[in-house]
Design an enzyme around this catalytic site. Sequence first.
Site, PDB file in Angstrom:
ATOM      1  NE  ARG A   1      14.260 -25.718 -14.934  1.00  0.00           N
ATOM      2  CZ  ARG A   1      13.420 -24.696 -15.069  1.00  0.00           C
ATOM      3  NH1 ARG A   1      13.588 -23.626 -14.323  1.00  0.00           N
ATOM      4  NH2 ARG A   1      12.435 -24.744 -15.927  1.00  0.00           N
ATOM      5  CB  THR A   2      20.556 -29.540 -14.496  1.00  0.00           C
ATOM      6  OG1 THR A   2      19.259 -29.855 -14.001  1.00  0.00           O
ATOM      7  CG2 THR A   2      21.591 -30.080 -13.530  1.00  0.00           C
TER       8      THR A   2
ATOM      9  CE  LYS B   1      32.798 -42.520 -34.607  1.00  0.00           C
ATOM     10  NZ  LYS B   1      33.981 -41.663 -34.660  1.00  0.00           N
TER      11      LYS B   1
ATOM     12  NE  ARG C   1      19.703 -35.071 -16.458  1.00  0.00           N
ATOM     13  CZ  ARG C   1      18.852 -34.394 -15.694  1.00  0.00           C
ATOM     14  NH1 ARG C   1      19.277 -33.803 -14.599  1.00  0.00           N
ATOM     15  NH2 ARG C   1      17.580 -34.330 -15.996  1.00  0.00           N
TER      16      ARG C   1
ATOM     17  CG  HIS D   1      18.928 -34.496  -9.927  1.00  0.00           C
ATOM     18  ND1 HIS D   1      20.154 -33.884 -10.064  1.00  0.00           N
ATOM     19  CD2 HIS D   1      18.053 -33.719 -10.624  1.00  0.00           C
ATOM     20  CE1 HIS D   1      20.021 -32.805 -10.811  1.00  0.00           C
ATOM     21  NE2 HIS D   1      18.777 -32.676 -11.157  1.00  0.00           N
TER      22      HIS D   1
END
Lengths: 316, 316, 316
Positions: free
Chosen positions: A65-66, A95, A117, A145
């Site tokens: 959604r974001t 890695k 994110r 957020h």
Amino acid sequence: MGGKFDIIVAMRHVITAQQFDRALIEQLCSRASELEKLLDKKQLEKVELFKGRMLFSVFYEPSTRTRTSFSAAAQHLGMQVVSTENAREFSSAAKGETLEDTIKVLCQYRPDIIVLRHHETGAADLAASVSSVPIINAGDGAGQHPTQALLDLFTIKKEIGRLDNLKVVVGGDLAHGRTGRSLAHSLTKFKGNSLVFVAPPGLEINQDIKDYLSKIKVPYSETVDIPSALKDADVVYWTRVQKERFDSTKLKTTFVIGKKEVAAMKPSAIIMHPLPRVDEITVEVDKDPRAAYFRQAGNGMFMRMALIEWVLADKS
Amino acid sequence: MGGKFDIIVAMRHVITAQQFDRALIEQLCSRASELEKLLDKKQLEKVELFKGRMLFSVFYEPSTRTRTSFSAAAQHLGMQVVSTENAREFSSAAKGETLEDTIKVLCQYRPDIIVLRHHETGAADLAASVSSVPIINAGDGAGQHPTQALLDLFTIKKEIGRLDNLKVVVGGDLAHGRTGRSLAHSLTKFKGNSLVFVAPPGLEINQDIKDYLSKIKVPYSETVDIPSALKDADVVYWTRVQKERFDSTKLKTTFVIGKKEVAAMKPSAIIMHPLPRVDEITVEVDKDPRAAYFRQAGNGMFMRMALIEWVLADKS
Amino acid sequence: MGGKFDIIVAMRHVITAQQFDRALIEQLCSRASELEKLLDKKQLEKVELFKGRMLFSVFYEPSTRTRTSFSAAAQHLGMQVVSTENAREFSSAAKGETLEDTIKVLCQYRPDIIVLRHHETGAADLAASVSSVPIINAGDGAGQHPTQALLDLFTIKKEIGRLDNLKVVVGGDLAHGRTGRSLAHSLTKFKGNSLVFVAPPGLEINQDIKDYLSKIKVPYSETVDIPSALKDADVVYWTRVQKERFDSTKLKTTFVIGKKEVAAMKPSAIIMHPLPRVDEITVEVDKDPRAAYFRQAGNGMFMRMALIEWVLADKS
């Protein structure tokens, strides 16, 4: 684009909700509203867009959604988007590369903005510390957020017309949910607001927030009596309680806003929800004009457009 | 763009193959052909494109080929694309959100079209019932895949020049395969067509289709004699039989169209296949001009371009 | 765009590092430098871009960094990108389709270039044999990764000013790592270069390369004495050794380039690394102007832009 925002800094990152003061929040809300009008009139192309500018969307954990909202925001503004949903492959998980190295490499590909994110608290701050381009925090673990916090304020401003003198009911799992807690914090930047927390037993809002509210003299109360809380609320911000966190079957069915609960609300009130919604607001409520939660989702995209503009404003 | 299509409705969704009548199918085929010519001459930019328009590609189950085809179609038309391959995270599978809520949220991000691929039959219909923008069904479970049906008709029209008076052989696993069944249905909209079904024992086409054909007086027959079926066919529509569904090793090797089978076909005939192809058409057939299956894949993209134009036509 | 490159062929694929001769490598390096300057001055839009052209990015195995770099390169050049990260679904792994069929289908969607990353050696060659559009190999199994080889040469040219008469130290796991081996090969196209291989015991460079160097009279040596190797090097190309491949704890800590090692290097030398870096170069080295590895990553994108231009040059 510089003219649209007054405050010019060396490089603008969007890391926390706290970095935005009242004046800037109102400026962003106002611009988000303008952008919505322009888009809906198909007049966005008449304004100066960011053709040839590029946004990297770097998601270390999925949040469709974001991610969709940011991609649509950037593309509505004429930007190009390079999107990565599996960024953990870049990283230590794969890695052993540090987030700092990853960000430095990505900057070399000349994006104009990186939307990040990440699953770890503080990741956005760390990224900003090495980035040569603005970072927009799209959620970092249990941390911040900020675009969610801003879209919630934008929704209240747009729907109610003000961000002061509001009675706001915040309901749901306030112990674990970030959005309710964050909204409570944001509202303290404005005047005359009071808060009512409604949470199932065991899922009450943490003491630190309550101490903070007491300290800065913002009135608040706690209750499990939903009808009385809703009666004179201006804003009802309802959130999801995960089923496994309810300790009684009874609660599962009573911690719900339905037609009856809404009927008793003020005509001018609004119901918000960060979505996804499961059972905690019944579908029949959707048709009520006070149900603002889908509009709220759209407001998120417009606020993200305003933030992208703001972030790029010092470079044009 | 309104001038290109005659029929204007309030909102155009693409949900089923059945919604398209003969006139509209021919109009779409004709426009798809035009678009192909324009693209191949690099003249698409001379026509009115959909700059600033946005398509959301929302796939609840992976279908890389269909997704790529839609993305390319939209971008050739100048549109922006926001693509989601892991849409189940949006949905009930993840946090219990309904498809209706997801569609309502996505509409708030102001796409001009949503292309939906879903694992449940009826999903596209459900989406259209709450969407504020046109839905294009890119396959819903065992249900419909209307763009596949239309691209098959477009291929016949383009290759043979007509959609009437054709002898069409449909071969493969007709019990489970959607495409053969769907083509049989589509061809009944035109005149004078006859059908021959060729399926391994146990994988024959279902009785409901045969009853329907009898009722509307479309001649059909069933056989396992491939050479005789192919001999006077205008169109051979061959499909894959999954290896585990063959009950005999012998069949595995005989249910194949090779050089010898093609040699006996009419010079004007064509061989179609929805792809991917495994062993059921040998690679040496590819060079034969009658092998239309790769061109058919490309036709899919052009038909999708025509459908996007048609869907947007009532809004311009 | 034709004027920018002298050599025009029927169709230009980018399959191996070996296909590029000295003249073309220098031409590509020069163009990559120009593109970097134009992009950094925001003047790319003033040059002729590839508006309306489309690149398909088809990755059968994940390589977020390479994919991001190609996507950014194409979009900086004004191209549209359709990206597939899960291309194995197209392929034999999923339903038994051959790579050749997949490429033929993709070509039908009218891309202008296909960038292919595949897990099998020789895949790019196979793709090119059936493709109607240029293929750029973005790595095929243990085989080739020509854009990495070219970006390494570009970095040396840009940083040192020449590709001849260099002492180049190549360090790390030279038995398994492709990049070091590939660089050694590339440098033999130029004059007067000498090579020093530094590898942990058991991870030395293979005999075939050493035989080749002997045969074409390129001087080389092998050592584990890092300080003496670095002392008069022009280029130090360091690579990662996977921890599980070290057979002694001691080596793990000594096979590292730190501040002290760099201090003893020539002021004009550079340190390169294909990244990701783990511990084999300490973070404090990053600030040294000789640390070229992040710039090297960026060079990759500019070299990819130059290659896209070159590939498209015979079609404009």
